[in-house]
Scaffold this active site. Structure first.
Site, PDB file in Angstrom:
ATOM      1  N   GLU A  43      99.902  70.118  20.119  1.00 31.18           N
ATOM      2  CA  GLU A  43     100.324  71.162  21.048  1.00 31.18           C
ATOM      3  C   GLU A  43      99.133  71.683  21.868  1.00 31.18           C
ATOM      4  OE1 GLU A  43     102.832  75.385  20.946  1.00 31.18           O
ATOM      5  OE2 GLU A  43     101.679  74.760  19.184  1.00 31.18           O
ATOM      6  N   LYS A 116     109.569  74.565  25.168  1.00 34.72           N
ATOM      7  CA  LYS A 116     109.660  75.216  23.849  1.00 34.72           C
ATOM      8  C   LYS A 116     110.685  76.349  23.875  1.00 34.72           C
ATOM      9  CE  LYS A 116     106.406  77.189  20.453  1.00 34.72           C
ATOM     10  NZ  LYS A 116     104.953  77.407  20.234  1.00 34.72           N
ATOM     11  N   CYS A 153     106.094  73.179  17.803  1.00 30.63           N
ATOM     12  CA  CYS A 153     105.514  74.180  16.897  1.00 30.63           C
ATOM     13  C   CYS A 153     106.534  75.165  16.332  1.00 30.63           C
ATOM     14  CB  CYS A 153     104.358  74.900  17.585  1.00 30.63           C
ATOM     15  SG  CYS A 153     103.206  75.666  16.402  1.00 30.63           S
TER      16      CYS A 153
END
Length: 291
Positions: A43, A116, A153
């Site tokens: 990331e 995300k 994540c």
């Protein structure tokens, strides 16, 4: 193609974007030389993890997607014949930013991006200051070697995200991630946190019958206050660890996945087949009380 070779790049970063991008490209080349067909980077690999502070200057790290980094990586993907999964800080418009992963196919084609969806706001992880939650939904990408799902994540803690990605046809789920330990913590707390992180992701593999690849950064950042814990790993479709990285070393490793195993495990452990989809409507509520 039933067997696919996955390259995972676990590396440390510095303050200079160009240095990090060039380093990542060299790591991709190393993975390709070892036989990798799909290479996943961690990331926000072009910078230090800047979300430890709320600083408006950090918005200068963002870029368009597609843009300069995807252009450079596209050339590398085409040259090496590998798929590249690249997590970047996206500037979508003036004042509008996302934590985004781009996918480049083995011929260099830009296949698209995933933004995300789950954005944390914890001490040293002030991502809501920088990132707008994703609005593209959960995505899969049909690459030369496999249909892949990308989550990022904080998404990794949510079984709903992995389930939807699997239901869209992902044959492998990838999690570029950046997570570490506060260096003032005791070792038992560190171990518990890492085990929780690994366990939840392995459970996504088991529940969905899909291999999981999680790639984390490594090294000390934030003036030594944060040790990014590495520990990148690859599981098969039953959650079995096929590769586990160290907590303190850069690593470029290639792991072979047999995608036919998903059919085997889904037949013998038929969790997808046995789901009671007629009973799941309450999950769309924030909490099941009277309000």
């Amino acid at each position: 193609m039933s067997k696919v070779k996955i390259g995972t790049v676990q590396m440390s970063c510095v303050a200079d974007k160009a240095t990090n991008l060039n380093k990542a490209i060299e790591k991709v080349r190393e993975a390709a030389a070892k036989g990798a067909q799909i290479v996943c980077l961690q990331e926000l690999f072009t910078s230090l993890y800047f979300c430890d502070v709320e600083d408006y200057d950090n918005f200068n790290l963002a870029e368009a997607i597609p843009g300069p980094s995807t252009d450079a990586l596209s050339e590398v993907a085409k040259e090496l014949g590998v798929v590249i999964i690249a997590s970047l800080f996206e500037k979508r418009a003036q004042g509008l930013y996302h934590n985004t992963t781009a996918v480049l196919d083995a011929d260099g084609t830009y296949l698209g991006k995933y933004r995300k969806m789950h954005i944390p706001d914890d001490p040293a992880f002030y991502e809501k200051f920088y990132f707008t939650p994703g609005d593209l939904g959960y995505k899969v990408f049909k690459t030369k070697f496999a249909t892949i799902g990308i989550l990022i994540c904080w998404d990794q803690w949510y079984p709903e995200a992995s389930r939807i990605t699997a239901l869209k046809g992902a044959e492998i789920m990838f999690y570029p991630t950046a997570i570490g330990w506060d260096t003032t913590q005791d070792e038992e707390t560190n171990k518990d946190q890492y085990n929780a992180w690994q366990t939840i992701q392995r459970s996504h593999a088991v529940a969905n019958g899909v291999p999981v690849v999680s790639v984390n950064r490594v090294g000390f950042e934030q003036d030594g206050a944060m040790k990014f814990w590495g520990g990148s790993f690859v599981t098969n479709a039953q959650g079995k660890l096929l590769y586990l990285a160290s907590h303190d070393q850069e690593e470029v490793v290639v792991t072979e996945l047999d995608l036919n195993e998903s059919d085997y495990f889904r037949k013998h452990w038929p969790f997808l087949r046995d789901r009671r989809i007629d009973s799941y409507q309450p999950i769309t509520k924030r909490f099941l009380d009277e309000d």
